[in-house]
Design an enzyme around this catalytic site. Structure first.
Site, PDB file in Angstrom:
ATOM      1  N   ALA A  74       0.817  -1.214   0.000  1.00  0.00           N
ATOM      2  CA  ALA A  74       0.000   0.000   0.000  1.00  0.00           C
ATOM      3  C   ALA A  74       0.854   1.269   0.000  1.00  0.00           C
ATOM      4  CB  ALA A  74      -0.946  -0.003   1.194  1.00  0.00           C
ATOM      5  N   CYS A 329       4.086   5.891  19.340  1.00  0.00           N
ATOM      6  CA  CYS A 329       3.910   4.779  18.417  1.00  0.00           C
ATOM      7  C   CYS A 329       4.832   4.896  17.217  1.00  0.00           C
ATOM      8  CB  CYS A 329       2.459   4.616  17.999  1.00  0.00           C
ATOM      9  SG  CYS A 329       2.016   5.283  16.422  1.00  0.00           S
TER      10      CYS A 329
HETATM   11  C1  LIG Z   1      -0.533  -0.691   6.655  1.00  0.00           C
HETATM   12  C2  LIG Z   1      -1.014   0.522   5.955  1.00  0.00           C
HETATM   13  C3  LIG Z   1      -0.297   1.063   4.882  1.00  0.00           C
HETATM   14  C4  LIG Z   1       1.040   0.500   4.437  1.00  0.00           C
HETATM   15  O1  LIG Z   1       0.875  -0.704   3.766  1.00  0.00           O
HETATM   16  P1  LIG Z   1       2.180  -1.543   3.305  1.00  0.00           P
HETATM   17  O2  LIG Z   1       1.620  -2.597   2.402  1.00  0.00           O
HETATM   18  O3  LIG Z   1       2.736  -2.109   4.559  1.00  0.00           O
HETATM   19  O4  LIG Z   1       3.086  -0.627   2.609  1.00  0.00           O
HETATM   20  C5  LIG Z   1      -0.824   2.160   4.248  1.00  0.00           C
HETATM   21  N1  LIG Z   1      -1.983   2.700   4.626  1.00  0.00           N
HETATM   22  C6  LIG Z   1      -2.705   2.219   5.645  1.00  0.00           C
HETATM   23  C7  LIG Z   1      -3.990   2.866   6.037  1.00  0.00           C
HETATM   24  C8  LIG Z   1      -2.238   1.123   6.352  1.00  0.00           C
HETATM   25  O5  LIG Z   1      -2.945   0.646   7.375  1.00  0.00           O
END
Ligand SMILES: *Cc1c(COP(=O)(O)O)cnc(C)c1O
Length: 405
Positions: A74, A329
């Site tokens: 993400a 955090c």
């Molecule tokens: C975990 C998270 C991400 C990051 O995702 P990755 O796949 O670990 O890069 C981005 N946005 C939100 C809201 C998340 O909870």
């Protein structure tokens, strides 16, 4: 027997489903081909597996398979969406609207956009974590090209009014991007019903493997394009080059299929446990739910226990429960959670918060243990706390002038 520690940090990552693992394993050793190899069966087999997974992923969100761009997760999808739109639509404008409670992958990308000459408006949220639709509409100007508002928040679980946001975007000819990482697979997300133009999500938050995610990019009404942030072989319709992570993608597809089949029953079971946990913990004095209880993900509860330090609580039950706290955090910093502060919480309440993220593998037994452990620890820590004693004596702690140190 109850195995310790108990995992209640499913917003950080989820345990991979065994069925996902089983689907992936052949693609490490036997079917190792490169999905871009067009000249032999090894490549064809890999491509076929990727196509199948692309269909599984698309189906979960009501998209066309061609609209799925696989990424490493993400974070990359957030970067590709925001930077990609900024570059692709630069002749139209340079203004982006987002919110203060977005994930760092969105906020830091927006900071980068500002550094390279873009303009970003950061909308405030109310005490439930919701943006104000009137403020959103008022922030739109002729140079606005993108609204980037997350589907659901990772710390408090608040779900934004996505349909209303997309309607405003549509009406004003602005693209709508949403980071739906916490929502996809947990609540019904449909890119057409929700009016989404671009959407980021990731496998490891939905019982799939780490290191694989996707950006949904709308192909019709309107046709959306993003400028590639990674140049190379022109994979993924030229928007994201790089050899595809075939086992990861196969796992991502399987994870999506399982969520599609089991979302309803999972949600029913998990939200019942969440509600029970919350109800029991709110029996403690001065315990407050952070964020919206009405517009919220079914598996999340964020609770502050006044005059008890979150990190202290975690130590209090010997780290037997894996949870995240709103205090410090972002590692190495003593700043409490910026999301909780954006809701208007003081440092004290932000520091005293715990985030409960339940999941597919959470059991009733684990929840009972958690209720007992947390209740006992809160009571014990308060018994030792001079602040709690003063509070019980009716002293308003806000009026005290602490000696300078
Ligand atoms: C975990 C998270 C991400 C990051 O995702 P990755 O796949 O670990 O890069 C981005 N946005 C939100 C809201 C998340 O909870």
């Amino acid at each position: 027997m109850l195995n310790l520690p108990i995992y209640l940090d499913n917003n950080a990552t989820t345990q991979m489903d065994k069925r996902v693992f089983d689907a992936m394993t052949p693609y490490f050793l036997d079917h190792f081909g490169n999905a871009a190899s067009r000249n032999h069966p090894f490549g064809w087999q890999a491509e076929e597996a990727v196509d199948y997974a692309r269909g599984q992923v698309a189906k979960l969100i009501g998209a066309d398979p061609k609209e799925i761009i696989f990424t490493s997760g993400a974070t990359e999808a957030d970067n590709l969406a925001i930077k990609g739109v900024y570059e692709m639509y630069s002749s139209k404008g340079n203004h982006i609207i987002t919110a203060t409670t977005e994930h760092k992958a969105v906020l830091d990308t927006c900071k980068h956009i500002e550094k390279i000459g873009g303009e970003v408006t950061y909308l405030q949220v109310d005490k439930e974590g919701l943006i104000d639709l009137k403020e959103l509409e008022a922030a739109i100007k002729p140079s606005t090209i993108l609204i980037a508002i997350m589907y659901a928040n990772n710390e408090i679980g608040t779900i934004q009014p996505v349909k209303e946001i997309s309607a405003i975007a549509r009406k004003n000819g602005v693209l709508f991007f949403t980071d739906a990482t916490q929502a996809v697979g947990k609540v019904p997300v449909d890119v057409n019903k929700d009016g989404i133009d671009l959407m980021a999500f990731t496998a490891h938050k939905m019982y799939g493997p780490k290191g694989v995610g996707a950006l949904y990019v709308r192909r019709k009404n309107p046709r959306v394009k993003v400028t590639a942030q990674m140049d190379g072989g022109g994979h993924e319709r030229g928007m994201r080059s790089g050899t595809l992570n075939v086992p990861g993608i196969v796992g991502f597809g399987k994870a999506c299929e399982l969520c599609m089949q089991e979302m309803e029953s999972d949600t029913q079971r998990i939200s019942k446990m969440r509600d029970h946990l919350e109800k029991e913990l709110l029996k403690l004095e001065e315990a407050y739910v952070n964020g919206s209880r009405e517009h919220r993900l079914p598996h999340v509860a964020n609770i502050s226990f006044k005059h008890v330090e979150g990190e202290g609580l975690l130590m209090g039950f010997n780290k037997n429960i894996a949870l995240s706290s709103g205090s410090a955090c972002t590692s190495a910093s003593l700043e409490p959670s910026y999301v909780l502060k954006a809701l208007g919480l003081g440092d004290d309440l932000a520091h005293s918060s715990l985030r409960f993220g339940l999941g597919r593998f959470t059991t009733d037994e684990q929840i009972e243990y958690t209720i007992k452990a947390i209740s006992e620890t809160v009571l014990k820590l308060r018994e030792m706390s001079p602040l709690w004693e003063m509070y019980k004596e009716g002293i308003d702690l806000n009026t005290i002038e602490w000696a300078a140190h």
